[in-house]
Design a protein around this motif. Structure first.
Motif, short mmCIF file in Angstrom:
data_model
loop_
_atom_site.label_atom_id
_atom_site.label_comp_id
_atom_site.label_asym_id
_atom_site.label_seq_id
_atom_site.Cartn_x
_atom_site.Cartn_y
_atom_site.Cartn_z
N TYR A 183 -2.42 21.41 30.08
CA TYR A 183 -0.77 22.56 30.69
C TYR A 183 -1.35 23.33 28.95
CZ TYR A 183 2.91 24.55 31.24
OH TYR A 183 4.22 26.17 31.49
N HIS A 229 9.87 27.08 26.10
CA HIS A 229 11.09 27.01 26.87
C HIS A 229 10.92 26.02 27.82
CE1 HIS A 229 9.26 28.91 30.13
NE2 HIS A 229 8.57 30.37 28.57
N HIS A 255 8.90 26.04 30.35
CA HIS A 255 7.96 25.64 30.34
C HIS A 255 7.93 23.88 30.34
CE1 HIS A 255 6.88 28.64 27.34
NE2 HIS A 255 6.36 28.82 28.79
N ALA A 260 8.37 22.55 33.90
CA ALA A 260 7.33 23.29 34.81
C ALA A 260 6.75 21.45 34.67
CB ALA A 260 6.02 24.36 34.52
N ASP A 286 -0.06 33.30 39.35
CA ASP A 286 -0.76 34.46 38.73
C ASP A 286 -1.66 34.30 38.77
OD1 ASP A 286 0.22 33.33 36.80
OD2 ASP A 286 0.64 34.90 35.49
N MET A 287 -2.52 33.15 37.86
CA MET A 287 -3.37 32.78 37.08
C MET A 287 -3.87 32.16 37.88
SD MET A 287 -2.22 30.43 34.11
CE MET A 287 -3.57 29.41 33.61
N ARG A 345 5.19 30.79 40.31
CA ARG A 345 6.08 31.13 38.64
C ARG A 345 6.94 32.44 39.20
NH1 ARG A 345 5.13 33.19 32.98
NH2 ARG A 345 6.73 33.33 32.60
N SER A 381 9.11 33.98 27.69
CA SER A 381 8.75 33.50 26.02
C SER A 381 9.49 34.33 25.17
CB SER A 381 7.95 32.86 25.18
OG SER A 381 7.10 31.81 25.40
N ARG A 387 12.10 35.61 23.27
CA ARG A 387 12.29 36.46 22.10
C ARG A 387 13.89 37.27 21.57
NH1 ARG A 387 6.86 35.31 23.60
NH2 ARG A 387 6.48 37.40 23.75
P1 ATP Z 1 5.52 35.62 27.36
O1 ATP Z 1 6.74 35.54 28.41
O2 ATP Z 1 5.23 35.57 25.78
O3 ATP Z 1 4.12 36.13 27.80
P2 ATP Z 1 5.70 33.05 28.93
O4 ATP Z 1 6.99 32.23 28.59
O5 ATP Z 1 5.08 33.54 29.93
O6 ATP Z 1 5.44 34.00 27.74
P3 ATP Z 1 3.37 31.22 28.68
O7 ATP Z 1 3.30 30.14 26.49
O8 ATP Z 1 2.01 32.35 28.53
O9 ATP Z 1 4.95 31.35 28.22
O10 ATP Z 1 3.17 30.30 29.72
C1 ATP Z 1 2.44 29.25 29.71
C2 ATP Z 1 2.17 28.37 31.28
O11 ATP Z 1 3.66 28.40 31.60
C3 ATP Z 1 1.71 30.22 32.09
O12 ATP Z 1 0.79 29.82 32.67
C4 ATP Z 1 2.50 30.57 32.51
O13 ATP Z 1 3.17 30.75 33.73
C5 ATP Z 1 3.81 29.12 32.70
N1 ATP Z 1 5.33 29.39 32.69
C6 ATP Z 1 5.94 30.42 31.53
N2 ATP Z 1 7.35 30.63 31.37
C7 ATP Z 1 7.48 28.97 33.03
C8 ATP Z 1 8.35 29.40 33.99
N3 ATP Z 1 9.91 30.18 33.52
N4 ATP Z 1 8.29 28.39 35.18
C9 ATP Z 1 7.06 28.14 35.31
N5 ATP Z 1 5.99 28.65 34.72
C10 ATP Z 1 6.57 29.00 33.46
#
Ligand code: ATP
Length: 206
Positions: A9, A17, A20, A23, A108-109, A133, A168, A172
């Motif tokens: 992951y 957060h 994450h 998930a 999205d990925m 997501r 994130s 922030r």
């Molecule tokens: P930012 O807002 O800075 O872009 P982010 O919250 O999207 O950050 P990343 O560190 O880019 O966090 O995310 C890492 C992985 O976790 C990515 O694959 C993202 O899609 C996934 N992810 C982020 N937030 C969530 C969420 N709330 N639920 C499920 N997956 C998430």
């Protein structure tokens, strides 16, 4: 080679957060993983200006956040390398020890995976696990998975779990404006660490 089911992951995790963590826990449960490797990405030099949080702090916050998941461990492999890390390189590092890795991907990925560096190698070394997501049209995702199956003999599994609506970026922003509601999106230990170190220009008291 270990006969274990190992998941990967990756993310920026600035900060990690509860979305994450949620998930990750769903990923471990759904795929019945023995180990989950959480991999904070190295941030390329040009991004460091926008993101003044030291790599060491992101690593520590990941250890604190994902510590509640028994199978999870945090790796500094990408952070310890200079500059950008590519998923294919990380898989090349893990594959000899573990064989095929379960790779967690957001919806999205999944749609862009075939444009990642050496995508055919990624599909060879990883079993793709996609978790929703965003509100991406499910039929689009299934079409893409079928296409990868044909072009790369890829295997893709979908996990049906509701994401927590938080990013994130949201966290922030909440920290910066001193919004106490942020506590609902971070583990206590991560929030304490952020306050102690004064990260993300947090204006929270205490
Ligand atoms: P930012 O807002 O800075 O872009 P982010 O919250 O999207 O950050 P990343 O560190 O880019 O966090 O995310 C890492 C992985 O976790 C990515 O694959 C993202 O899609 C996934 N992810 C982020 N937030 C969530 C969420 N709330 N639920 C499920 N997956 C998430």
């Amino acid at each position: 080679m270990e006969e274990k089911k190992v998941g990967l992951y990756g993310g920026t995790f600035s900060p990690p957060h509860q979305g994450h963590v949620n998930a990750a826990a769903n990923f471990v449960r759904a795929m019945d993983l023995d180990r989950l490797i959480v991999m904070p990405a190295g941030i390329p030099p040009h991004k460091v200006v926008e993101d003044p949080v030291p790599n060491e702090a992101r690593l520590e916050m990941c250890r604190l956040a994902f510590g509640e998941i028994d199978a999870a461990e945090v790796s500094d492999f990408e952070i310890s390398k200079d500059g950008l890390s590519y998923t294919v390189d990380t898989l090349r590092y893990l594959y000899p020890a573990y064989g095929k890795i379960y790779l967690l991907c957001g919806d999205d990925m999944l749609l862009t995976l075939d444009r990642w560096r050496e995508s055919s190698e990624i599909f060879r070394m990883a079993h793709i696990v996609c978790m929703r997501r965003y509100d991406t049209d499910a039929s689009k995702l299934y079409e893409k998975a079928a296409e990868y199956g044909e072009r790369f003999s890829a295997s893709v599994t979908f996990i049906d779990a509701d994401p927590l609506p938080v990013s994130s970026t949201d966290v922030r922003e909440m920290l910066k404006r001193g919004d106490g509601a942020v506590a609902g999106f971070l583990s206590d230990a991560v929030l304490r660490y952020i306050k102690e170190k004064g990260l993300y220009e947090s204006t929270l008291e205490g």
